[in-house]
Scaffold this motif. Structure first.
Motif, PDB file in Angstrom:
ATOM      1  N   ARG A   1       0.825  -1.219   0.000  1.00  0.00           N
ATOM      2  CA  ARG A   1       0.000   0.000   0.000  1.00  0.00           C
ATOM      3  C   ARG A   1       0.856   1.265   0.000  1.00  0.00           C
ATOM      4  O   ARG A   1       0.469   2.279  -0.581  1.00  0.00           O
ATOM      5  N   ARG A   2       2.014   1.232   0.631  1.00  0.00           N
ATOM      6  CA  ARG A   2       2.894   2.408   0.672  1.00  0.00           C
ATOM      7  C   ARG A   2       3.621   2.651  -0.648  1.00  0.00           C
ATOM      8  O   ARG A   2       3.881   3.787  -1.022  1.00  0.00           O
ATOM      9  N   HIS A   3       3.975   1.582  -1.361  1.00  0.00           N
ATOM     10  CA  HIS A   3       4.842   1.706  -2.536  1.00  0.00           C
ATOM     11  C   HIS A   3       4.135   1.545  -3.876  1.00  0.00           C
ATOM     12  O   HIS A   3       4.761   1.698  -4.917  1.00  0.00           O
ATOM     13  N   ALA A   4       2.839   1.231  -3.853  1.00  0.00           N
ATOM     14  CA  ALA A   4       2.124   1.054  -5.122  1.00  0.00           C
ATOM     15  C   ALA A   4       0.680   1.498  -4.956  1.00  0.00           C
ATOM     16  O   ALA A   4       0.080   1.309  -3.901  1.00  0.00           O
ATOM     17  N   VAL A   5       0.164   2.097  -6.020  1.00  0.00           N
ATOM     18  CA  VAL A   5      -1.261   2.400  -6.076  1.00  0.00           C
ATOM     19  C   VAL A   5      -1.870   1.339  -6.987  1.00  0.00           C
ATOM     20  O   VAL A   5      -1.605   1.311  -8.190  1.00  0.00           O
ATOM     21  N   ILE A   6      -2.651   0.452  -6.386  1.00  0.00           N
ATOM     22  CA  ILE A   6      -3.216  -0.685  -7.121  1.00  0.00           C
ATOM     23  C   ILE A   6      -4.731  -0.551  -7.112  1.00  0.00           C
ATOM     24  O   ILE A   6      -5.333  -0.258  -6.077  1.00  0.00           O
ATOM     25  N   GLU A   7      -5.339  -0.756  -8.266  1.00  0.00           N
ATOM     26  CA  GLU A   7      -6.790  -0.653  -8.360  1.00  0.00           C
ATOM     27  C   GLU A   7      -7.338  -1.843  -9.134  1.00  0.00           C
ATOM     28  O   GLU A   7      -6.613  -2.503  -9.884  1.00  0.00           O
ATOM     29  N   THR A   8      -8.616  -2.102  -8.944  1.00  0.00           N
ATOM     30  CA  THR A   8      -9.237  -3.204  -9.684  1.00  0.00           C
ATOM     31  C   THR A   8      -9.494  -2.768 -11.120  1.00  0.00           C
ATOM     32  O   THR A   8      -9.654  -1.583 -11.407  1.00  0.00           O
ATOM     33  N   ILE A   9      -9.524  -3.741 -12.017  1.00  0.00           N
ATOM     34  CA  ILE A   9      -9.760  -3.453 -13.433  1.00  0.00           C
ATOM     35  C   ILE A   9     -11.262  -3.328 -13.694  1.00  0.00           C
ATOM     36  O   ILE A   9     -11.704  -2.409 -14.377  1.00  0.00           O
ATOM     37  N   LEU A  10     -12.045  -4.245 -13.149  1.00  0.00           N
ATOM     38  CA  LEU A  10     -13.494  -4.210 -13.335  1.00  0.00           C
ATOM     39  C   LEU A  10     -14.166  -3.745 -12.048  1.00  0.00           C
ATOM     40  O   LEU A  10     -13.779  -4.172 -10.962  1.00  0.00           O
TER      41      LEU A  10
END
Length: 197
Positions: free
Chosen positions: A121-130
């Motif tokens: 969470r600190r080093h990447a912004v990750i989001e869902t595709i759908l």
């Protein structure tokens, strides 16, 4: 004067006889002229001369060394190095846990899970595709990105496709991992440590 005329006639006769011999050996005037052109190019172009020598049965030219394959980028490993540094993820995954009790494994998993999740969470912004959750109904429109959405099951015809979400997918929108210092080997996930007494 007579000497000069005789010399010119003699040189002309030698050239004429050479031309006749060349044409006779080549089989035709066109082949003879082509032979002269090839000889001229071989004289001016060393690479062409080497190939010509190889065709004539002489020493084969040394093939050029193939270019070295490009070194793969270590950039994708930076996040793995972060997860190792902050959660010891690689240590955990490569450790033989066959002899450990379920309680020991469970305790280790909780620790690795917490630290790895925090680091991610600190080093990447990750989001869902759908949008949506597993089991929800969704429609995959025409022109979808097959690297982002994989359509499986009874797929027939062309999009749009309607089905249920097996997994919403993950995509990295931003990566906040610094490049390694200049000269550092990007493939080192964690340097070895030696304790000196």
């Amino acid at each position: 004067m007579e000497y000069a005329i005789g010399a010119a006639l003699g040189a002309g006769l030698v050239m004429f006889l050479g031309f006749v011999v060349l044409t006779a050996r080549a089989g035709s005037l066109g082949n003879g002229l082509r032979g002269l052109a090839v000889a001229g190019r071989a004289h001016a172009d060393p690479a062409f001369n080497a190939r010509l020598t190889a065709l004539e049965g002489g020493a084969a030219p040394k093939p050029a060394a193939p270019p070295a394959p490009p070194k793969p980028s270590g950039a994708p490993l930076r996040m793995l190095a972060v997860l190792q540094a902050e959660a010891r993820l690689v240590d955990f995954l490569l450790e033989d846990i066959a002899a450990a009790s379920d309680e020991q494994v469970g305790q280790a998993v909780r620790e690795v899970h917490k630290k790895a999740g925090d680091a991610l969470r600190r080093h990447a912004v990750i989001e869902t595709i759908l949008p949506g959750n597993e089991g929800d109904t969704t429609t995959v429109a025409a022109g979808f990105d097959p690297s982002a959405v994989r359509v499986v099951g009874n797929v027939a015809g062309s999009p749009p496709f309607t089905g249920s979400i097996n997994h919403p997918g993950w995509k990295v929108r931003e990566l906040k991992v610094a490049p390694p210092p200049a000269g550092a080997d990007e493939f080192v996930l964690q340097p070895a440590e030696v304790q000196v007494a």
